[in-house]
Design a protein around this motif. Structure first.
Motif, PDB file in Angstrom:
ATOM      1  N   ASN A 165      -7.425 -19.342 -12.867  1.00 13.47           N
ATOM      2  CA  ASN A 165      -7.231 -20.177 -11.689  1.00 13.47           C
ATOM      3  C   ASN A 165      -8.323 -20.140 -10.619  1.00 13.47           C
ATOM      4  N   TYR A 166      -9.077 -19.073 -10.527  1.00 19.47           N
ATOM      5  CA  TYR A 166      -9.976 -18.921  -9.381  1.00 19.47           C
ATOM      6  C   TYR A 166     -11.297 -19.644  -9.596  1.00 19.47           C
ATOM      7  N   ASP A 167     -11.930 -20.004  -8.486  1.00 17.89           N
ATOM      8  CA  ASP A 167     -13.192 -20.753  -8.527  1.00 17.89           C
ATOM      9  C   ASP A 167     -14.413 -19.848  -8.574  1.00 17.89           C
ATOM     10  N   PHE A 168     -14.313 -18.661  -7.985  1.00 23.15           N
ATOM     11  CA  PHE A 168     -15.431 -17.727  -7.940  1.00 23.15           C
ATOM     12  C   PHE A 168     -14.916 -16.330  -8.274  1.00 23.15           C
ATOM     13  N   ILE A 169     -15.681 -15.623  -9.088  1.00 24.58           N
ATOM     14  CA  ILE A 169     -15.326 -14.246  -9.446  1.00 24.58           C
ATOM     15  C   ILE A 169     -16.562 -13.378  -9.290  1.00 24.58           C
ATOM     16  N   THR A 170     -16.438 -12.324  -8.494  1.00 18.68           N
ATOM     17  CA  THR A 170     -17.524 -11.350  -8.369  1.00 18.68           C
ATOM     18  C   THR A 170     -16.989  -9.970  -8.735  1.00 18.68           C
ATOM     19  N   ALA A 171     -17.884  -9.105  -9.181  1.00 15.00           N
ATOM     20  CA  ALA A 171     -17.476  -7.765  -9.612  1.00 15.00           C
ATOM     21  C   ALA A 171     -18.490  -6.738  -9.138  1.00 15.00           C
ATOM     22  N   VAL A 172     -18.030  -5.515  -9.018  1.00 19.58           N
ATOM     23  CA  VAL A 172     -18.841  -4.445  -8.465  1.00 19.58           C
ATOM     24  C   VAL A 172     -19.898  -3.931  -9.441  1.00 19.58           C
ATOM     25  N   SER A 173     -19.732  -4.208 -10.724  1.00 15.66           N
ATOM     26  CA  SER A 173     -20.695  -3.740 -11.722  1.00 15.66           C
ATOM     27  C   SER A 173     -20.644  -4.640 -12.944  1.00 15.66           C
ATOM     28  N   ASP A 174     -21.670  -4.536 -13.792  1.00 20.42           N
ATOM     29  CA  ASP A 174     -21.699  -5.309 -15.033  1.00 20.42           C
ATOM     30  C   ASP A 174     -20.508  -4.961 -15.918  1.00 20.42           C
ATOM     31  N   ALA A 175     -20.220  -3.667 -16.012  1.00 25.28           N
ATOM     32  CA  ALA A 175     -19.110  -3.232 -16.863  1.00 25.28           C
ATOM     33  C   ALA A 175     -17.779  -3.773 -16.362  1.00 25.28           C
ATOM     34  N   ALA A 176     -17.586  -3.751 -15.046  1.00 25.12           N
ATOM     35  CA  ALA A 176     -16.342  -4.272 -14.480  1.00 25.12           C
ATOM     36  C   ALA A 176     -16.220  -5.767 -14.717  1.00 25.12           C
ATOM     37  N   ALA A 177     -17.327  -6.492 -14.598  1.00 25.01           N
ATOM     38  CA  ALA A 177     -17.309  -7.952 -14.750  1.00 25.01           C
ATOM     39  C   ALA A 177     -16.801  -8.365 -16.121  1.00 25.01           C
ATOM     40  N   LYS A 178     -17.020  -7.544 -17.129  1.00 22.20           N
ATOM     41  CA  LYS A 178     -16.595  -7.879 -18.491  1.00 22.20           C
ATOM     42  C   LYS A 178     -15.081  -7.830 -18.667  1.00 22.20           C
ATOM     43  N   GLU A 179     -14.395  -7.226 -17.697  1.00 22.34           N
ATOM     44  CA  GLU A 179     -12.937  -7.106 -17.796  1.00 22.34           C
ATOM     45  C   GLU A 179     -12.241  -8.458 -17.580  1.00 22.34           C
ATOM     46  N   ILE A 180     -12.891  -9.343 -16.806  1.00 23.38           N
ATOM     47  CA  ILE A 180     -12.313 -10.661 -16.538  1.00 23.38           C
ATOM     48  C   ILE A 180     -13.162 -11.719 -17.231  1.00 23.38           C
ATOM     49  N   LYS A 181     -12.561 -12.440 -18.145  1.00 20.14           N
ATOM     50  CA  LYS A 181     -13.254 -13.535 -18.833  1.00 20.14           C
ATOM     51  C   LYS A 181     -12.626 -14.842 -18.362  1.00 20.14           C
ATOM     52  N   SER A 182     -13.368 -15.563 -17.548  1.00 21.94           N
ATOM     53  CA  SER A 182     -12.835 -16.766 -16.919  1.00 21.94           C
ATOM     54  C   SER A 182     -12.436 -17.812 -17.949  1.00 21.94           C
ATOM     55  N   ALA A 183     -11.238 -18.361 -17.775  1.00 21.28           N
ATOM     56  CA  ALA A 183     -10.765 -19.433 -18.647  1.00 21.28           C
ATOM     57  C   ALA A 183     -11.237 -20.796 -18.155  1.00 21.28           C
ATOM     58  N   LYS A 184     -11.816 -20.830 -16.941  1.00 18.83           N
ATOM     59  CA  LYS A 184     -12.271 -22.093 -16.364  1.00 18.83           C
ATOM     60  C   LYS A 184     -13.768 -22.305 -16.564  1.00 18.83           C
ATOM     61  N   GLY A 185     -14.385 -21.401 -17.292  1.00 20.74           N
ATOM     62  CA  GLY A 185     -15.828 -21.514 -17.477  1.00 20.74           C
ATOM     63  C   GLY A 185     -16.605 -21.054 -16.269  1.00 20.74           C
ATOM     64  N   VAL A 186     -15.938 -20.358 -15.350  1.00 18.09           N
ATOM     65  CA  VAL A 186     -16.607 -19.846 -14.158  1.00 18.09           C
ATOM     66  C   VAL A 186     -17.354 -18.578 -14.521  1.00 18.09           C
ATOM     67  N   GLU A 187     -18.613 -18.515 -14.146  1.00 19.99           N
ATOM     68  CA  GLU A 187     -19.408 -17.332 -14.459  1.00 19.99           C
ATOM     69  C   GLU A 187     -19.053 -16.192 -13.505  1.00 19.99           C
ATOM     70  N   ASN A 188     -18.925 -14.994 -14.046  1.00 20.77           N
ATOM     71  CA  ASN A 188     -18.698 -13.815 -13.216  1.00 20.77           C
ATOM     72  C   ASN A 188     -20.029 -13.339 -12.655  1.00 20.77           C
ATOM     73  N   TYR A 189     -20.072 -13.099 -11.366  1.00 18.08           N
ATOM     74  CA  TYR A 189     -21.292 -12.633 -10.724  1.00 18.08           C
ATOM     75  C   TYR A 189     -21.125 -11.174 -10.298  1.00 18.08           C
ATOM     76  N   VAL A 190     -22.168 -10.415 -10.492  1.00 14.11           N
ATOM     77  CA  VAL A 190     -22.141  -8.996 -10.112  1.00 14.11           C
ATOM     78  C   VAL A 190     -22.759  -8.842  -8.734  1.00 14.11           C
ATOM     79  N   ILE A 191     -21.986  -8.278  -7.820  1.00 11.16           N
ATOM     80  CA  ILE A 191     -22.498  -7.877  -6.505  1.00 11.16           C
ATOM     81  C   ILE A 191     -22.235  -6.391  -6.392  1.00 11.16           C
ATOM     82  N   THR A 192     -23.225  -5.592  -6.726  1.00  7.15           N
ATOM     83  CA  THR A 192     -23.043  -4.140  -6.615  1.00  7.15           C
ATOM     84  C   THR A 192     -22.956  -3.760  -5.149  1.00  7.15           C
ATOM     85  N   ASN A 193     -22.441  -2.585  -4.889  1.00  2.44           N
ATOM     86  CA  ASN A 193     -22.459  -2.075  -3.525  1.00  2.44           C
ATOM     87  C   ASN A 193     -23.906  -1.851  -3.095  1.00  2.44           C
ATOM     88  N   GLY A 194     -24.103  -1.603  -1.821  1.00  3.92           N
ATOM     89  CA  GLY A 194     -25.471  -1.452  -1.351  1.00  3.92           C
ATOM     90  C   GLY A 194     -25.536  -0.852   0.034  1.00  3.92           C
TER      91      GLY A 194
END
Length: 374
Positions: A165-194
């Motif tokens: 359902n969501y339009d944007f998905i961001t994750a804290v790491s590459d490994a975490a991003a793989k946990e959510i596979k968008s059904a809408k074709g939305v690309e998961n973006y990694v924004i690490t802490n900093g």
């Protein structure tokens, strides 16, 4: 122009105690700096009747510059489910906010961005061309060592809800991003802490009680949970002085650390961090690798920002000569001695690249991904 409904994992109750010490509250500060965002409304997790009577009798409904929604939920039996109760506890409040936003004539030219950080709550999704949903995965809760199997099952349901359902998905790491596979074709973006700079000063909070005139060899700042490498730190304490700032959630762990000669200072506020970091020379990130859940360490950047070398147990996204993984390499006391010697050298922070700063990452994502929807 956007308004924002902000649904953090750690809400204003946490902020009142600790300040912007966690990812979602750091995001909040940075989003307040973005000119294309007009108004931010923070939705606290609804407070159960038991909490309101016991430890949250005073509403946490103030955050500088933003509106805060703080509700009491009079559900008698739901809170007995603990974390599982949060699955639907936000529903009616989110729906009401969205309905009011859509009907408000003064907001007809605006879009609403709903930003969700919660690991279990199924935030209702309303289809409207003016509404956008952004999920930030602050941690991989599907691997969280403190969650039960039933709770992890709900986390996985939440991630599927986000993916569908969501339009944007961001994750804290590459490994975490793989946990959510968008059904809408939305690309998961990694924004690490900093690297993060809070806008708040100690005057916003009560007087600091953590002042310490002693300078320790090594220190740790943060919550001490069962993933803390007690054995490694206790062994270090045989040769070096060590201080820990932060709550220790297990009495047995606290006892072991104290018996090892380690000083425990208790909880602190994020605005006190500059003074706290003056009290030790080398930062510690001693987490058990087998209990890690695809994170990105805020503390590493905090240590390096203040020119403290860092001993870590895991290789993260940032590497330099001032970050040493004691598990992957031969570890001797000479490593610690060298780090103590170079502590305070401004070259440590100067090596941090521009893309290591959290504000730059979030603002870049907002302008390149979200503003195109406006």
């Amino acid at each position: 122009m956007f308004d924002v409904l902000y649904i953090p994992y750690r809400d204003v109750y946490f902020w009142n105690d600790f300040g912007s010490a966690v990812r979602d509250l750091q995001f909040l500060e940075i989003l307040n700096e973005i000119g294309e965002i007009d108004k931010i409304t923070i939705l606290n997790r609804p407070v159960s009747l038991y909490e309101r009577l016991y430890n949250k009798n005073k509403p946490a409904n103030r955050y500088p510059g933003n509106d805060v929604l703080d509700y009491t939920k009079y559900d008698i039996f739901g809170p007995l489910k603990k974390r599982k109760w949060t699955e639907y506890c936000y529903q009616k409040y989110v729906i009401k906010f969205i309905e009011d936003f859509i009907k408000d004539p003064s907001r007809q030219e605006k879009k609403l961005l709903i930003i969700d950080f919660t690991p279990i709550a199924k935030i209702p999704v309303v289809t409207n061309s003016r509404l956008f949903y952004w999920y930030d995965m602050i941690d991989n809760f599907a691997k969280h060592n403190c969650y039960s199997l039933d709770e992890i099952a709900l986390v996985k349901e939440k991630y599927q809800h986000v993916a569908n359902n969501y339009d944007f998905i961001t994750a804290v790491s590459d490994a975490a991003a793989k946990e959510i596979k968008s059904a809408k074709g939305v690309e998961n973006y990694v924004i690490t802490n900093g690297v993060f700079n809070t806008r708040f000063k100690p005057d916003n909070f009560a007087k600091d009680e953590n002042q310490d005139s002693r300078t320790y060899d090594l220190g740790f700042t943060g919550f001490v949970t069962d993933k803390f490498d007690v054995n490694f730190v206790s062994k270090l304490a045989q040769s070096y002085s060590i201080v820990i700032y932060g709550e220790v959630y297990n009495e047995l762990t606290a006892k072991k650390l104290t018996q090892a000669g380690i000083t425990l200072k208790g909880k602190f506020r994020y605005v006190d961090l500059p003074n706290i970091l003056k009290t030790f020379k080398v930062g510690l990130l001693p987490y058990l690798a087998e209990k890690s859940h695809d994170g990105s360490p805020l503390k590493m950047y905090e240590y390096l920002k203040f020119n403290k070398p860092c001993l870590t147990s895991i290789d993260y996204e940032y590497a330099s000569n001032y970050v040493y993984n004691y598990n992957d390499k031969i570890f001797t006391n000479k490593i610690v001695d060298d780090f103590i010697y170079c502590s305070g050298d401004e070259r440590i922070s100067s090596l941090l690249p521009e893309h290591a700063y959290l504000g730059m990452k979030i603002k870049s994502f907002f302008h390149t991904m979200i503003m195109v929807k406006d």
